[in-house]
Design a protein around this motif. Structure first.
Motif, PDB file in Angstrom:
ATOM      1  N   ALA A  78      12.135  14.150 -15.978  1.00 35.64           N
ATOM      2  CA  ALA A  78      11.665  15.283 -16.774  1.00 35.64           C
ATOM      3  C   ALA A  78      10.169  15.147 -16.978  1.00 35.64           C
ATOM      4  N   THR A  79       9.541  16.215 -17.415  1.00 34.71           N
ATOM      5  CA  THR A  79       8.127  16.180 -17.787  1.00 34.71           C
ATOM      6  C   THR A  79       7.985  16.728 -19.202  1.00 34.71           C
ATOM      7  N   GLN A  80       6.906  16.331 -19.835  1.00 32.96           N
ATOM      8  CA  GLN A  80       6.653  16.762 -21.206  1.00 32.96           C
ATOM      9  C   GLN A  80       5.152  16.944 -21.372  1.00 32.96           C
ATOM     10  N   ARG A  81       4.768  18.062 -21.936  1.00 35.63           N
ATOM     11  CA  ARG A  81       3.351  18.370 -22.111  1.00 35.63           C
ATOM     12  C   ARG A  81       2.721  17.467 -23.166  1.00 35.63           C
ATOM     13  N   LEU A  95       4.823  12.154 -19.299  1.00 30.75           N
ATOM     14  CA  LEU A  95       4.085  12.820 -20.370  1.00 30.75           C
ATOM     15  C   LEU A  95       2.719  13.202 -19.814  1.00 30.75           C
ATOM     16  N   THR A 145      -0.088  10.282 -27.883  1.00 31.61           N
ATOM     17  CA  THR A 145       0.996   9.762 -27.043  1.00 31.61           C
ATOM     18  C   THR A 145       1.547   8.463 -27.620  1.00 31.61           C
ATOM     19  N   PRO A 175       9.809   7.258 -21.179  1.00 28.09           N
ATOM     20  CA  PRO A 175       8.613   8.076 -21.396  1.00 28.09           C
ATOM     21  C   PRO A 175       7.369   7.317 -20.922  1.00 28.09           C
ATOM     22  N   THR A 214      10.213   9.893 -17.739  1.00 25.60           N
ATOM     23  CA  THR A 214       9.861  11.197 -18.281  1.00 25.60           C
ATOM     24  C   THR A 214       8.343  11.207 -18.346  1.00 25.60           C
ATOM     25  N   TRP A 228       3.541   9.263 -30.696  1.00 31.37           N
ATOM     26  CA  TRP A 228       4.831   9.880 -30.346  1.00 31.37           C
ATOM     27  C   TRP A 228       5.811   8.828 -29.849  1.00 31.37           C
TER      28      TRP A 228
END
Length: 375
Positions: free
Chosen positions: A335-338, A316, A242, A215, A314, A245
């Motif tokens: 992957a991406t994450q908002r 963010l 962030t 991430p 990933t 998280w």
């Protein structure tokens, strides 16, 4: 045959030294001598130009001085459809005219806009690297006219290659554990290079598994939001949430990048904020000042990740530009994450503009639901 060497290294390294010095001169309102083959020109920041120096420069100009403006500023001046840098002839160095064309809200082009050449484009790059307005007074000169003057001379190749050269020199200069509230197992890693003379920081939260997609958030510094809790943006929320998280989800890496105001610098950010207070959209305000949608570069961020052993991420982020930059640098985006901030009356237009004007992946309905009072 081996390359010649000086106290400052081989030719490529001496180019960096020359640009570093040129940036200091340019920001100090002193002219820099740009060279392109046999062509020479003195470049002076339009916003910093002083009257007494303008008089001395005019004595060298023979009426050939020009004002170099970015395509964004020229569009605001009425040069419709302008997609490239352009020049306006200046028979005399009229600083009132320069101020009008470079800064005034109601200004319009007052002469034909000519095409920019290699010296002109390099002069604007020097301005951007210096974090001043992208508007430059350029005075073509002959070598004999400036002989003996204490000028910093730099080639346009050195200016244009400066960013890439800084990325190549990026290096870790310090690291230490820095426990944070809510994330006590955190390490700060400081890199030198990437963007001029500034340092960049990687914040490693927890113990992310480098063998999998890590991430990662690329976070551009925002003094007003990150430090003072400004309500005009969502940067502070994104930064702190962030880190929290990551601390709660097996770690990650946040890159804190010194690119204030979408790469325009804190002074230009404040100019844009003033325009926004008068009703301008965030991107229109930047265009008035001569900037396009986003001046940031992320190639050095990818280089930081590679030095930390990251090959897959990933991401963010809500910003497709960052995703594209990571991929272009050779890293995998698994992957991406908002990353959601909190909308309020002061930033809701800003958030909508990022979605509509720059293509950010922002679900305004989800944001408003997040801000709604809980029963």
């Amino acid at each position: 045959m081996p390359q010649s060497r000086t106290l400052f290294g081989r030719p490529g390294e001496t180019d960096l030294v020359a640009v570093d010095r040129a940036l200091a001169e340019f920001r100090a309102a002193r002219p820099v001598l740009l060279r392109h083959g046999s062509e020479l020109a003195l470049a002076l920041s339009a916003e910093l130009a002083e009257a007494d120096l303008a008089v001395r420069l005019e004595s060298l100009s023979a009426g050939n001085t020009r004002l170099v403006l970015s395509s964004a500023r020229l569009r605001r001046l009425g040069a419709k459809g302008r997609a490239e840098t352009g020049i306006l002839a200046m028979p005399t160095i009229d600083l009132a005219r320069v101020e009008t064309l470079a800064l005034k809200l109601d200004a319009r082009v007052d002469a034909p806009v000519g095409p920019a050449g290699a010296l002109d484009n390099a002069a604007l790059e020097l301005a951007r690297l210096s974090l001043v307005l992208p508007a430059v007074i350029l005075v073509p000169v002959q070598a004999a006219q400036v002989a003996g003057e204490p000028l910093i001379e730099v080639s346009i190749d050195a200016v244009n290659g400066y960013r890439a050269a800084q990325v190549a020199r990026l290096a870790i200069v310090g690291r230490a554990p820095v426990p944070l509230e809510g994330a006590p197992d955190t390490e700060f890693v400081v890199f030198r290079g990437g963007e001029g003379l500034r340092d960049q920081v990687a914040i490693i939260v927890g113990k992310p598994d480098l063998s999998t997609a890590v991430p990662v958030r690329l976070h551009s510094a925002c003094l007003t939001g990150d430090l003072f809790g400004s309500l005009k943006c969502d940067c502070g929320d994104q930064l702190r949430e962030t880190v929290q998280w990551m601390a709660e989800n097996e770690g990650g890496i946040l890159l804190y990048l010194d690119q204030e105001g979408r790469g325009n610098g804190i002074s230009n950010k404040m100019r844009a904020y003033k325009l926004q207070s008068q009703g301008w959209d965030t991107y229109d305000a930047d265009e008035v000042l001569g900037f396009d949608l986003d001046q940031r570069h992320f190639d050095f961020a990818a280089a930081m990740l590679k030095q930390l052993g990251v090959s897959s991420v990933t991401a963010l982020t809500n910003n497709p530009l960052k995703v594209g930059a990571i991929k272009a640098a050779g890293l995998e985006v698994a992957a991406t994450q908002r990353v959601l901030g909190r909308p309020n009356v002061h930033n809701v237009r800003y958030l909508a503009s990022k979605r509509d004007r720059a293509g950010h992946f922002i679900d305004m309905d989800a944001l408003m639901a997040r801000a709604a009072p809980k029963d």
